[in-house]
Enzyme design. Sequence first.
Site, PDB file in Angstrom:
ATOM      1  N   TYR A 143      56.296  48.747  70.824  1.00 22.61           N
ATOM      2  CA  TYR A 143      55.049  49.499  71.039  1.00 22.61           C
ATOM      3  C   TYR A 143      53.951  49.027  70.076  1.00 22.61           C
ATOM      4  O   TYR A 143      52.816  48.771  70.479  1.00 22.61           O
ATOM      5  CB  TYR A 143      55.361  50.980  70.839  1.00 22.61           C
ATOM      6  CG  TYR A 143      54.206  51.942  70.957  1.00 22.61           C
ATOM      7  CD1 TYR A 143      53.760  52.387  72.198  1.00 22.61           C
ATOM      8  CD2 TYR A 143      53.569  52.439  69.822  1.00 22.61           C
ATOM      9  CE1 TYR A 143      52.713  53.292  72.304  1.00 22.61           C
ATOM     10  CE2 TYR A 143      52.527  53.349  69.915  1.00 22.61           C
ATOM     11  CZ  TYR A 143      52.097  53.773  71.157  1.00 22.61           C
ATOM     12  OH  TYR A 143      51.063  54.676  71.251  1.00 22.61           O
ATOM     13  N   ILE A 176      48.241  62.929  67.634  1.00 20.91           N
ATOM     14  CA  ILE A 176      47.417  63.766  68.519  1.00 20.91           C
ATOM     15  C   ILE A 176      48.350  64.624  69.379  1.00 20.91           C
ATOM     16  O   ILE A 176      49.307  64.105  69.975  1.00 20.91           O
ATOM     17  CB  ILE A 176      46.534  62.886  69.441  1.00 20.91           C
ATOM     18  CG1 ILE A 176      45.745  61.842  68.631  1.00 20.91           C
ATOM     19  CG2 ILE A 176      45.600  63.766  70.272  1.00 20.91           C
ATOM     20  CD1 ILE A 176      44.753  62.378  67.647  1.00 20.91           C
TER      21      ILE A 176
HETATM   22  P1  NAP Z   1      50.445  61.075  77.744  1.00 22.00           P
HETATM   23  O1  NAP Z   1      50.117  62.526  77.655  1.00 22.00           O
HETATM   24  O2  NAP Z   1      51.839  60.654  78.056  1.00 22.00           O
HETATM   25  O3  NAP Z   1      49.435  60.365  78.758  1.00 22.00           O
HETATM   26  C1  NAP Z   1      49.621  59.029  79.145  1.00 22.00           C
HETATM   27  C2  NAP Z   1      49.244  58.898  80.604  1.00 22.00           C
HETATM   28  O4  NAP Z   1      49.404  57.518  80.988  1.00 22.00           O
HETATM   29  C3  NAP Z   1      50.147  59.740  81.536  1.00 22.00           C
HETATM   30  O5  NAP Z   1      49.351  60.363  82.523  1.00 22.00           O
HETATM   31  C4  NAP Z   1      51.056  58.679  82.129  1.00 22.00           C
HETATM   32  O6  NAP Z   1      51.551  59.022  83.405  1.00 22.00           O
HETATM   33  C5  NAP Z   1      50.094  57.496  82.227  1.00 22.00           C
HETATM   34  N1  NAP Z   1      50.815  56.246  82.418  1.00 22.00           N
HETATM   35  C6  NAP Z   1      51.946  55.835  81.792  1.00 22.00           C
HETATM   36  N2  NAP Z   1      52.327  54.636  82.262  1.00 22.00           N
HETATM   37  C7  NAP Z   1      51.412  54.280  83.210  1.00 22.00           C
HETATM   38  C8  NAP Z   1      51.276  53.162  84.059  1.00 22.00           C
HETATM   39  N3  NAP Z   1      52.165  52.168  84.028  1.00 22.00           N
HETATM   40  N4  NAP Z   1      50.235  53.132  84.908  1.00 22.00           N
HETATM   41  C9  NAP Z   1      49.332  54.140  84.969  1.00 22.00           C
HETATM   42  N5  NAP Z   1      49.404  55.234  84.176  1.00 22.00           N
HETATM   43  C10 NAP Z   1      50.452  55.299  83.314  1.00 22.00           C
HETATM   44  O7  NAP Z   1      50.121  60.367  76.343  1.00 22.00           O
HETATM   45  P2  NAP Z   1      48.904  60.491  75.305  1.00 22.00           P
HETATM   46  O8  NAP Z   1      49.502  60.892  74.018  1.00 22.00           O
HETATM   47  O9  NAP Z   1      47.746  61.219  75.885  1.00 22.00           O
HETATM   48  O10 NAP Z   1      48.558  58.948  75.168  1.00 22.00           O
HETATM   49  C11 NAP Z   1      47.349  58.348  75.618  1.00 22.00           C
HETATM   50  C12 NAP Z   1      47.194  57.014  74.921  1.00 22.00           C
HETATM   51  O11 NAP Z   1      47.075  57.225  73.503  1.00 22.00           O
HETATM   52  C13 NAP Z   1      48.404  56.087  75.120  1.00 22.00           C
HETATM   53  O12 NAP Z   1      47.948  54.765  75.289  1.00 22.00           O
HETATM   54  C14 NAP Z   1      49.166  56.247  73.825  1.00 22.00           C
HETATM   55  O13 NAP Z   1      49.964  55.115  73.559  1.00 22.00           O
HETATM   56  C15 NAP Z   1      48.025  56.423  72.829  1.00 22.00           C
HETATM   57  N6  NAP Z   1      48.413  57.054  71.577  1.00 22.00           N
HETATM   58  C16 NAP Z   1      48.712  58.381  71.514  1.00 22.00           C
HETATM   59  C17 NAP Z   1      49.005  58.942  70.278  1.00 22.00           C
HETATM   60  C18 NAP Z   1      49.303  60.400  70.098  1.00 22.00           C
HETATM   61  O14 NAP Z   1      49.420  60.841  68.942  1.00 22.00           O
HETATM   62  N7  NAP Z   1      49.430  61.187  71.138  1.00 22.00           N
HETATM   63  C19 NAP Z   1      49.046  58.147  69.134  1.00 22.00           C
HETATM   64  C20 NAP Z   1      48.778  56.807  69.246  1.00 22.00           C
HETATM   65  C21 NAP Z   1      48.442  56.269  70.473  1.00 22.00           C
HETATM   66  P3  NAP Z   1      52.978  59.799  83.502  1.00 22.00           P
HETATM   67  O15 NAP Z   1      52.811  61.068  82.712  1.00 22.00           O
HETATM   68  O16 NAP Z   1      53.170  60.003  84.972  1.00 22.00           O
HETATM   69  O17 NAP Z   1      53.994  58.877  82.878  1.00 22.00           O
END
Ligand code: NAP
Length: 239
Positions: A143, A176
């Site tokens: 990742y 987050i």
């Molecule tokens: P999340 O709630 O899991 O949202 C991610 C979204 O991306 C979900 O709707 C998921 O769909 C969709 N997705 C996953 N694989 C996909 C694909 N192959 N094609 C199209 N859509 C896809 O996660 P989040 O925490 O909001 O994360 C958003 C971004 O922030 C991500 O890039 C994550 O790596 C980054 N991030 C988050 C954090 C944190 O603290 N939360 C920290 C660092 C980075 P499904 O739910 O159907 O799988």
Amino acid sequence: MSTTNTPRVALVTGGGSGIGKAIVERLSADGHQVATLDLQPSDAPHSYVADVTDRAAIDAALTRIHDELGTVGILVNAAGLDGFKPFLKISFEDWQRVVNVNLHGVFHMIQAVLPEMIETGWGRIVNISSSSTHSGTPYMSHYVSAKSGVNGLTKSLALEYGPAGVTVNAVPPGFIDTPMLRKAADKGYLGDIDKTIEATPVRRMGLPEDIAAAVAFLASEEASYITGQILGVNGGRNT
Ligand code: NAP
């Protein structure tokens, strides 16, 4: 923060959940027409289904977005997939899946959308990477490698497409409160959340809206002199 914006068509990948969903709501509130592109239909008014690793599906969705909403001016790459395994336990298939979604997905989306930004002479691309790229994170080597690639891609594209009127920036979020983070916490991958809050300078978890505010600024007219930047939004945990 005041943002005077010409209304644009914005496309947010991963817009159905967590950070992406908050970005959709914020860009809509700022007056943009916002489309989501996600694995499942979202409850956003303009929801398109595609896997960001599937270029044919992306192109088909973009044709519909173009016909139904117009030329995309703002692209936010928020779709992401995490993974937790010791390096020696990561199979090549695990590695490829995580790199495919987090890095190759961003490649496909930008390559598909950029030509219309160049044609109109205006574009904003914001890539959601990860605060894990500042420091590394154990058990997330696939990742962190993919997200570090996103930061590098951001800087290179900023240099290539600044002359075309397109800015490219990254926002690496840290800690987050989203479904992705809660799932990882429930599986015990994140340790004690209260201790992490204590160790965070602003003494709270981040909210998806904290990321959306930074993205909205980078997507605005007044951010036109900001490109190639990695804007950490992490409560001060990484500086
Ligand atoms: P999340 O709630 O899991 O949202 C991610 C979204 O991306 C979900 O709707 C998921 O769909 C969709 N997705 C996953 N694989 C996909 C694909 N192959 N094609 C199209 N859509 C896809 O996660 P989040 O925490 O909001 O994360 C958003 C971004 O922030 C991500 O890039 C994550 O790596 C980054 N991030 C988050 C954090 C944190 O603290 N939360 C920290 C660092 C980075 P499904 O739910 O159907 O799988």
